[in-house]
Scaffold this active site. Structure first.
Site, PDB file in Angstrom:
ATOM      1  CB  THR A 222       0.729  -3.679   6.422  1.00 45.27           C
ATOM      2  OG1 THR A 222      -0.566  -3.699   5.819  1.00 45.27           O
ATOM      3  CG2 THR A 222       1.343  -2.311   6.292  1.00 45.27           C
ATOM      4  CG  ASP A 223      -2.467  -8.110   4.371  1.00 44.48           C
ATOM      5  OD1 ASP A 223      -2.725  -7.062   5.002  1.00 44.48           O
ATOM      6  OD2 ASP A 223      -3.295  -8.717   3.667  1.00 44.48           O
TER       7      ASP A 223
ATOM      8  CE  LYS B 219      -2.474  -5.120   8.673  1.00 42.73           C
ATOM      9  NZ  LYS B 219      -2.673  -5.225   7.222  1.00 42.73           N
TER      10      LYS B 219
ATOM     11  CB  THR C 256      -0.935  -0.015   1.226  1.00 43.83           C
ATOM     12  OG1 THR C 256      -1.776  -1.155   1.119  1.00 43.83           O
ATOM     13  CG2 THR C 256      -1.789   1.212   1.287  1.00 43.83           C
TER      14      THR C 256
END
Lengths: 414, 609
Positions: free
Chosen positions: A160-161, A237, A84
């Site tokens: 980020t996942d 996360k 992202t």
């Protein structure tokens, strides 16, 4: 009726619809309609036979000049993998996709060039759910090469996942004397409120700081006030969408970068710059699986991992699975699979000596994963199995802190 | 003024909050909160981004001249979507239905596949930096004389608390935006069309009411002028005045342009540092300024100070532009000496920038960065004066004046909202949409069906109580009783300080039903409502205030009163009915319907005569 089959994105069109005659730009076809951007800026989906092409799209996009840099500043390498932080709208499909080059990141975050002199390398443009262990290895090699050729810090832009998986994997494969900073953003770069600018600036400052280990730098709160620096083997996360989704588990963050001052504060426990020489140990055995136990789980699920070199179990509480599952795990261990127990509590240490179930697991040859996060234990197991297949050595390495991924003492007050 | 002759063209955009259960892109309620009830605060920075076509919007760029930190208040009725911490939920179907209903009422055609866009707004009023908006229907018309170009569904912005602090309760409330073509030719016509569309909106019965729930933007141009968009006119009564003042402003700017051209005016885009000249000044602002820049506008003398709206000059327009850089304003020699600046200082400044008497000199005082930015903005505005009227977005000031806000935004401010899927409008759904009765038609119907006069019919149809009135009538309540209670009684109680907001629709209907059942005299309605609003249940209230009186007891009472006044009755005949009514009513204190008493009295009087 007009032939619109040949329409290209960007072609000028006229729409005759609802008694109006509007000029617009053809964007794409979607849900059986032609999507047209009107002069007002609105997109509408209307039947294709309502539009007529009037002019072809203007030629290719303007060529962007290279971003000027200051060579007197510290040298930092940006390795981009996508995500992202480097996303842009694909106006063909209307979806957000990763297609920024590392140079585009410098353009998108103009403040970066005041912090360091950047060189960039584009390793991949993928959303991080498509990451593969082979790419972790390429990433570790690329970072190693950048350090060897003089980078005083390395920034990895990443979705980020699965960022914490990559950060952990790189942590094990690489010995680094300089900061290796993973950074991403939770809100896409195309929005004025994106966290990519602040995260990118803080990551750059962390990359020229006194740190000497692999870390993740992301928002520490929902406000634009500071980023936290998390150890690559202790970060997770913990929220699907918030800016401050990333949290250190089992330890306090390594430090913070204040915004907009960019003052870096490091904790006493953070490994300092120059502590080690660069080294690469990039062997991984990717025949390692991970399974989350749940009440009523069919033990046959575990049979699916037969033939794997390693399996990380995310057990309940102190590190438990049902009696039925223990028998299957014992069979796996007998057949040569290294089985490591972690906890779905995420916080706290596995201890299989308290209840009978735990003692049975130990008797079955399951390795206690201490206070490691399940994903970290999995990447570590890949790395350990890439080095040795001696069961005792595997057990020792899994229970020894290699990159700060586990602690001898469980800290209080977190 | 002959507005047709000067080529006035005006259009309006009406933004109306919809009274939906949930917000447009999340499931929070659409309620406004007191800032004291906030349970969270955070802050962010925003910056302009490129559209999907790779351009930065000029209006957004203007807002970027200063780095601003925006603070936000959150509540237990707001969520992570308002915080820009969670992707939006699908577009609220209830809001879509209301918007399409309005489209059908204006004869517009729905867009078969509705795409949600992001409209760049980086003044802080949207946490995301954009406002989500979708074009839902095209090409309608209203009988007041305007074509409807578009109907859009948008999310409301956050409410500014003060400065750069915003409250998130309002963010995300659905708005319908109705945009007319520039078809209006006189200020009065603009107001008429706005009033008509307002009536249309309220006819749905599903829009929010009260101050701030409806806002008009007005687009105005005159021949030789330029298109100007005036944002946020809240009072309908001000619309025509706003139009008149904008016409005047454009005419003055055109006249100024002509004179500037005749004088051979030019802008000397070199700034002179005159900080040293004000070392001993009596002007507090100049004295503490780190840097004072002077700018020579050749041939502008007298024109910068010329009035273009009551109390506003060309200099005010320049100051508006300069303020975008964070300065408080500007000084210009058309208004000096004043504000502590002496004639000697003015002379020294003129000399320093080699200004002739025909020139105007503008001073900006601030830090170097801000002052240079402001000087550039003044140059920009001065150059625009040579062209006449610039295209602008302007904001309303008091009494109908306007001030510059930002350039008119272009298409580059819009790009797709990729987190929301396009919404299909199937033909069958459209065909099945119910079109509500217009309030104006409703008023005519009330007059015809209930025999109300025109004023009452209109008042009732346009009031917020209309829905409840119709429910009451459908429940068998007499129209006059319902209308009197809803329009008069409740208002009077409120004026007396009764907490009428505690009266639910159901409570009011129960009280009225009791009157119709004969269990309560209509005269007791005010007192009973007062007691119910005070927390009593209906049964207790009715018992205490107006215990039912048996018909026999009433007959005895009436007979006694008539007997006690035999002389009076005999001397006045039937003329004694009125005065005696008053006496009986006082005794029974609203426990019996007046008509019942009148019948009994008539009978008793007739018997005596």
């Amino acid at each position: 009726m007009t032939d619109t089959a040949g329409l290209q994105s960007g072609d000028q069109v006229r729409c005759r619809y609802a008694g109006t005659d509007l000029a617009g730009t053809f964007i794409t076809r979607r849900d059986g309609y032609a999507v047209v951007k009107l002069e007002s800026g609105y997109n509408i989906g209307i039947p294709e036979d309502a539009i007529t092409a009037t002019a072809a799209a203007s030629a290719a996009a303007p060529v962007m000049p290279p971003v000027p840099q200051n060579p007197d500043l510290p040298s930092v390498a940006i390795i981009s993998t996508g995500g992202t932080i480097a996303s842009r709208i694909d106006y063909r499909t209307g979806a957000v996709t990763s297609q920024f080059s590392a140079d585009d990141i410098l353009r998108a975050i103009p403040g970066l060039t005041g912090i360091a002199s950047f060189r960039s390398r584009q390793l991949a443009t993928i959303l991080s759910e498509n990451m593969q262990p082979a790419l972790w290895q390429e990433l570790a090699r690329a970072i190693h090469a950048e350090i060897r050729s003089g980078a005083g810090g390395v920034i990895v832009t990443h979705g980020t996942d699965t960022m914490s998986y990559s950060a952990a994997a790189v942590s094990f494969m690489l010995e680094t004397p300089v900061p290796v900073v993973f950074v991403g953003s939770q809100r896409s770069a195309d929005r004025p409120s994106s966290d990519n600018v602040m995260n990118g600036m803080c990551a750059a400052q962390a990359a020229i700081s006194d740190l000497g280990e692999v870390c993740v730098v992301m928002h520490a709160s929902t406000s634009d006030d500071r980023c936290a620096i998390h150890r690559g083997t202790r970060v997770r996360k913990m929220h699907t969408s918030r800016r401050d989704a990333f949290a250190s588990i089992g330890m306090a963050p390594l430090g913070t970068v204040a915004y907009p001052s960019l003052d870096v504060t490091l904790s006493p426990g953070a490994v300092r710059r120059g502590t080690t020489e660069p080294a690469l140990h990039d062997a991984l055995d990717d025949r390692v699986g991970m399974v989350t136990f749940y009440p009523g789980m069919d033990p046959a699920v575990i049979d699916g991992f037969a033939g794997y070199q390693g399996l990380v179990v995310s057990g309940t509480g102190l590190g438990h699975v049902s009696a039925g599952c223990i028998r299957q795990l014992a069979a796996l261990v007998r057949d040569g699979t290294a089985v490591v127990m972690t906890s779905q509590c995420l916080n706290g240490r596995v201890c299989d000596r308290v209840y009978d179930t735990g003692r049975d697991l130990l008797a079955a040859g399951v390795i206690e994963g201490e206070d490691m996060l399940p994903e970290v234990a999995m990447t570590k197991l890949m790395w350990v199995l890439g080095r040795t297949d001696d069961p005792d050595e595997v057990r020792d390495l899994m229970r020894t802190s290699l990159r700060g991924e586990l602690g001898r003492c469980s800290a209080h007050g977190l | 003024m002959d507005y047709k002759a000067i080529g006035l063209k005006a259009g309006i955009e009406i933004h109306q909050q919809l009274d939906t259960r949930e917000k447009l892109f999340c499931h929070c309620p659409t309620v406004l909160r007191d800032v004291l009830d906030r349970n969270g605060e955070f802050f962010r920075y925003l910056r302009a981004t490129e559209s999907e076509l790779g351009e930065i919007d000029r209006a957004a760029e203007e807002e970027m001249k200063q780095v601003r930190q925006f603070a936000y208040y959150a509540y237990d009725t707001t969520c992570l979507v308002e915080n820009d911490e969670e992707p939006p939920a699908p577009l609220n179907p209830e809001a879509m239905e209301i918007c399409l209903t309005l489209a059908k009422m204006t004869g517009a055609t729905p867009v078969p596949s509705v795409h949600v866009m992001r409209k760049l707004v980086i003044d802080g009023s949207n946490t995301s930096g954009f406002q989500r908006t979708a074009l839902v229907a095209l090409g309608g018309s209203v009988p007041a004389g305007a074509r409807i170009e578009t109907l859009c569904l948008e999310e409301e912005a956050a409410q500014r608390v003060e400065g750069d602090v915003f409250s998130l309760d309002r963010l995300g409330i659905p708005l319908v935006e109705i945009t007319t073509a520039p078809d209006m030719r006189t200020p009065e016509q603009v107001r008429e069309v706005a009033a008509y569309i307002g009536m249309l909106l309220r006819s749905t019965g599903r829009v929010k009411r009260g101050l701030g729930t409806i806002r008009q933007d007005i687009n105005i141009s005159i021949a030789g002028g330029a298109r100007v968009e005036i944002k946020g006119v809240q009072e309908l009564d001000l619309i025509d005045e706003v139009v008149r003042r904008e016409v005047a402003r454009q005419q003055h700017l055109i006249a100024i342009r002509d004179e500037l051209r005749a004088r051979g005016a030019a802008i000397h885009a070199v700034y002179f540092d005159v900080t040293g000249l004000f070392a001993a000044t009596k002007s507090a602002i100049l004295k503490k300024a780190p840097l004072i820049l002077a700018l020579r506008l050749i041939g502008f003398a007298g024109l910068v100070g010329r009035e273009i709206q009551p109390g506003r000059r060309l200099g005010s327009e320049m100051a508006d532009y300069a303020k975008k850089c964070g300065v408080g304003g500007i000084f210009h020699t058309d208004e000096l000496p004043a504000y502590g600046v002496t004639a000697e200082e003015v002379e020294a400044v003129r000399e320093a920038c080699h200004a002739d008497p025909g020139d105007c000199v503008v001073l900006v005082a601030a830090s170097r960065k801000k002052a240079e930015c402001a000087a550039q903005q003044v140059v920009r505005r001065a150059l625009l004066a040579l062209d006449g009227v610039p295209e602008e977005t302007r904001k309303m000031l008091e009494e109908g004046n306007t001030a510059y806000m930002r350039p008119l935004p272009g298409a580059a401010r819009m790009y797709p909202e990729t987190d929301v899927l396009p919404v299909a409008v199937p033909q069958a759904y459209w065909d099945g949409l119910f079109v509500p009765e217009l309030l104006s038609s409703k008023a005519e119907r009330f007059a015809a069906e209930y025999g109300f006069d025109d004023q009452l019919s209109r008042q009732l149809a346009f009031s917020e109580q209309c829905v409840l009135f119709e429910r009451a009538v459908a429940d068998g309540i007499r129209p006059m009783l319902a209308s009197r209670t809803l329009l008069a009684t409740i208002r009077e109680l409120k004026r007396d300080g009764v907490a009428v907001e505690r009266l639910t629709d159901a409570m009011i209907l129960q009280v009225l039903a009791r009157v119709e059942d004969g269990g309560l005299a209509k005269e007791a309605v005010p007192d009973v409502l007062r007691a119910v609003a005070g927390g009593k249940d209906l049964e207790t209230a009715a018992e205490e205030i107006a215990p039912p009186i048996a018909v026999d007891d009433l007959a005895v009472l009436v007979r006694r009163i008539v007997a006690e006044r035999e002389d009076f009755v005999k001397s006045r005949g039937m003329g004694s009915l009125g005065p005696l009514m008053g006496v009986v009513m006082k005794e029974v204190r609203g426990r019996v319907d007046g008509k019942v008493i009148a019948d009994l009295l008539k009978r008793e009087i007739a018997a005596m005569l």
